[in-house]
Design a protein around this motif. Structure first.
Motif, mmCIF file in Angstrom:
data_model
loop_
_atom_site.group_PDB
_atom_site.id
_atom_site.type_symbol
_atom_site.label_atom_id
_atom_site.label_comp_id
_atom_site.label_asym_id
_atom_site.label_seq_id
_atom_site.Cartn_x
_atom_site.Cartn_y
_atom_site.Cartn_z
ATOM 1 N N GLU A 182 0.830 -1.213 0.000
ATOM 2 C CA GLU A 182 0.000 0.000 0.000
ATOM 3 C C GLU A 182 0.857 1.254 0.000
ATOM 4 O O GLU A 182 1.975 1.238 0.504
ATOM 5 C CB GLU A 182 -0.900 0.001 1.245
ATOM 6 C CG GLU A 182 -2.128 -0.845 1.004
ATOM 7 C CD GLU A 182 -2.873 -1.230 2.255
ATOM 8 O OE1 GLU A 182 -2.387 -0.921 3.363
ATOM 9 O OE2 GLU A 182 -3.942 -1.819 2.107
ATOM 10 N N GLY A 183 0.324 2.319 -0.585
ATOM 11 C CA GLY A 183 0.913 3.646 -0.392
ATOM 12 C C GLY A 183 1.903 4.121 -1.443
ATOM 13 O O GLY A 183 2.465 5.213 -1.308
ATOM 14 N N GLU B 281 1.501 5.197 -4.507
ATOM 15 C CA GLU B 281 1.078 6.450 -5.178
ATOM 16 C C GLU B 281 1.294 7.654 -4.283
ATOM 17 O O GLU B 281 1.780 8.702 -4.727
ATOM 18 C CB GLU B 281 -0.402 6.362 -5.558
ATOM 19 C CG GLU B 281 -0.591 5.749 -6.918
ATOM 20 C CD GLU B 281 -2.058 5.669 -7.313
ATOM 21 O OE1 GLU B 281 -2.866 6.476 -6.811
ATOM 22 O OE2 GLU B 281 -2.375 4.772 -8.115
ATOM 23 N N ASP B 282 0.951 7.514 -3.003
ATOM 24 C CA ASP B 282 1.143 8.631 -2.062
ATOM 25 C C ASP B 282 2.629 8.962 -1.925
ATOM 26 O O ASP B 282 3.023 10.125 -1.848
ATOM 27 C CB ASP B 282 0.573 8.284 -0.678
ATOM 28 C CG ASP B 282 -0.946 8.359 -0.685
ATOM 29 O OD1 ASP B 282 -1.496 8.957 -1.642
ATOM 30 O OD2 ASP B 282 -1.570 7.808 0.234
ATOM 31 N N ALA B 283 3.444 7.923 -1.891
ATOM 32 C CA ALA B 283 4.895 8.138 -1.749
ATOM 33 C C ALA B 283 5.416 8.957 -2.923
ATOM 34 O O ALA B 283 6.246 9.855 -2.746
ATOM 35 C CB ALA B 283 5.607 6.795 -1.673
ATOM 36 N N GLU B 284 4.889 8.687 -4.121
ATOM 37 C CA GLU B 284 5.404 9.375 -5.312
ATOM 38 C C GLU B 284 4.916 10.818 -5.409
ATOM 39 O O GLU B 284 5.388 11.558 -6.284
ATOM 40 C CB GLU B 284 5.046 8.583 -6.567
ATOM 41 C CG GLU B 284 5.897 7.323 -6.639
ATOM 42 C CD GLU B 284 5.955 6.709 -8.029
ATOM 43 O OE1 GLU B 284 7.075 6.526 -8.540
ATOM 44 O OE2 GLU B 284 4.891 6.413 -8.588
ATOM 45 N N LYS B 285 3.995 11.202 -4.524
ATOM 46 C CA LYS B 285 3.561 12.609 -4.532
ATOM 47 C C LYS B 285 4.605 13.502 -3.865
ATOM 48 O O LYS B 285 4.566 14.722 -4.010
ATOM 49 C CB LYS B 285 2.226 12.741 -3.795
ATOM 50 C CG LYS B 285 1.064 12.203 -4.625
ATOM 51 C CD LYS B 285 -0.267 12.404 -3.926
ATOM 52 C CE LYS B 285 -1.350 11.636 -4.668
ATOM 53 N NZ LYS B 285 -2.358 11.074 -3.764
ATOM 54 N N LYS C 173 4.950 6.412 3.851
ATOM 55 C CA LYS C 173 3.621 6.234 3.231
ATOM 56 C C LYS C 173 3.386 4.791 2.782
ATOM 57 O O LYS C 173 2.278 4.430 2.420
ATOM 58 C CB LYS C 173 3.504 7.108 1.958
ATOM 59 C CG LYS C 173 3.937 8.532 2.132
ATOM 60 C CD LYS C 173 2.791 9.357 2.624
ATOM 61 C CE LYS C 173 3.191 10.816 2.791
ATOM 62 N NZ LYS C 173 2.322 11.553 3.656
#
Ligand code: AMP
Ligand code: GLY
Length: 436
Positions: free
Chosen positions: A361-362, A364-368, A416
């Protein structure tokens, strides 16, 4: 131009990611690729020869299938990530079919495949490396350990072991145990049948990457890899748990790496009838006596490539093609002055036995987080969900103005991400931040 990338790890994802930016590249296939490459490449389910499995016939069949795919799809350039297909002769087979492929022939790849042979080559070429002895007889290795060996020493499987065939031993008992594991039980595979026992070198490590086209050599920026599983060089050896670049060499340790190490190695390989083309990747130890070669690899490092690729501002396709065509002297790549920090997230138990299929999980959030790219190492999609599929799972990379910012971004991104059993080192790049 159509590209075929052979392999399925973070290195291959990073190479594909950089090639996708090339103005020349129209399509990228990955055989077999992973869930990360599937997002922007076409994964093709052709298995690739593996170090520990399958045998020679299987490897030949895999390579024949890759050649057929490349011919049928008019592939313009094939880029090989891992060492096993190189050892198995993928370059020989592609070239025999008139295909352009980046990497050394099976003969030249022996520089990595046999540490015992690489040592012989280094001694002949006068390349500075650790003092060593090679053994293919258990009793002789045992007698050497009992009677002559100076400790600490380093016991290495001569053949392929996915970076896990090196054991640092502080006394007789540890060394005896090491040859028992590597030679007698072959816990890291048949590559342990011959061992190299060598002097322990103290210092900091450095990974060099040199593109070699048969005439010219082009040095890529230095990278530091973190090989042991746990913080501050503790725990077992892994394929690499993190990487940082650039690495500035202290002036007193500065030397001419190309004329002292690379050119003599290339000349010796040429003289031995195995001219080298592709990327030559020596691992150096920077000792108080100066740099010494720990080993030569015949491919890009993993996770070094994940740290390096985001810093490349030139067209990777042009660099790789120039290497294949023998025109490296006409290219001059640009590298960002930014620092890059890669932290590997591994499955619980890695580098030993580990579970796969855990939901991740996470990402996509990390890549923000600004500067962050998450390269996939061992991942797959199952029922639409991203799951773990290997020991090293993700290589979280951040570019920053300096090492502190790059490191901070990578660790922020990791907060994340989660999967059952996830572990990682928390000291990647730490000493460089203190030094700057
Ligand atoms: P190699 O596969 O030979 O590069 O070895 C893997 C890792 O083992 C290196 O990156 C070092 O961390 C360590 N190592 C290998 N050889 C030595 C040595 N002679 N002295 C100290 N550490 C070593
Ligand atoms: N990271 C070390 C290697 O690729 O061999």
């Amino acid at each position: 131009m159509k590209i075929l990338i052979v392999g399925s790890g973070g290195r291959e994802h990073a190479l594909a990611w950089q090639l996708a930016k090339s103005k020349h590249v129209t399509r990228i296939f990955c055989a077999p690729g992973n869930a990360g490459t599937a997002e922007f490449c076409e994964n093709v389910p052709i298995p690739v020869p593996d170090i520990l499995g399958g045998g020679e016939d299987k490897a030949k069949e895999n390579i024949a299938n890759l050649v057929t795919f490349a011919l049928q799809n008019n592939i313009d350039l094939t880029v090989v990530g891992p060492e096993a297909p190189l050892f198995a002769g993928i370059v020989n087979a592609f070239e025999a079919s008139g295909l352009t492929i980046f990497g050394p022939t099976a003969q030249a790849a022996q520089i990595e495949e046999s540490k015992a042979q690489a040592k012989q080559m280094m001694n002949r070429a006068g390349i500075s490396t650790a003092e060593h002895r090679s053994f293919d007889d258990y009793d002789k290795a045992y007698a050497y350990i009992i009677n002559d060996c100076v400790f600490p020493c380093c016991v290495k499987a001569s053949g392929p072991a996915k970076g896990k065939g090196v054991i640092i031993c502080n006394d007789h008992l540890e060394a005896e145990n090491a040859i028992l594991r590597l030679m007698a039980r072959q816990t890291e595979g048949p590559g342990g049948a011959t061992v190299v026992i060598e002097e322990f070198l103290d210092g900091s490590e450095l990974s060099g990457h040199y593109l070699c086209d048969g005439n010219s050599v082009l040095a890529l920026p230095f990278v530091r890899d973190y090989k042991s599983a746990y913080n501050h060089s503790s725990g077992p050896m892994t394929g690499g748990m993190g990487a940082v670049t650039p690495i500035i060499i202290d002036s007193h340790r500065k030397c001419e790496f190309v004329p002292w190490f690379i050119k003599p190695a290339l000349k010796q390989m040429q003289d031995m009838g195995m001219p080298y083309k592709g990327v030559l990747f020596p691992g150096f130890m920077l000792t108080i006596e100066g740099p010494k070669v720990l080993e030569f690899n015949c491919r890009f490092g993993d996770p070094e490539t994940e740290a390096l690729m985001p810093r490349l501002e030139s067209d990777l396709f042009e660099l790789l093609m120039a290497t294949c065509r023998g025109t490296l002297d006409s290219v001059e790549p640009k590298w960002s002055t930014a620092a890059s920090c890669t932290v590997v997230l591994a499955s619980g138990g890695y580098p030993g036995r580990h579970a796969i299929g855990k939901v991740i999980e996470g990402v996509e959030d990390a890549e923000k987080i600004p500067g962050v790219t998450v390269f996939h190492c061992g991942t797959a999609r199952k029922d639409g969900q991203l799951v773990t599929a290997g020991g090293r799972v993700l290589a979280v990379t951040c570019l920053g103005d300096d090492h502190s910012l790059a490191r901070r971004g990578a660790y922020e991104a990791i907060k994340k991400i989660d999967f059952d059993g996830m572990h990682y080192r928390t000291d990647i790049g730490e000493s460089l931040c203190r030094a700057h």
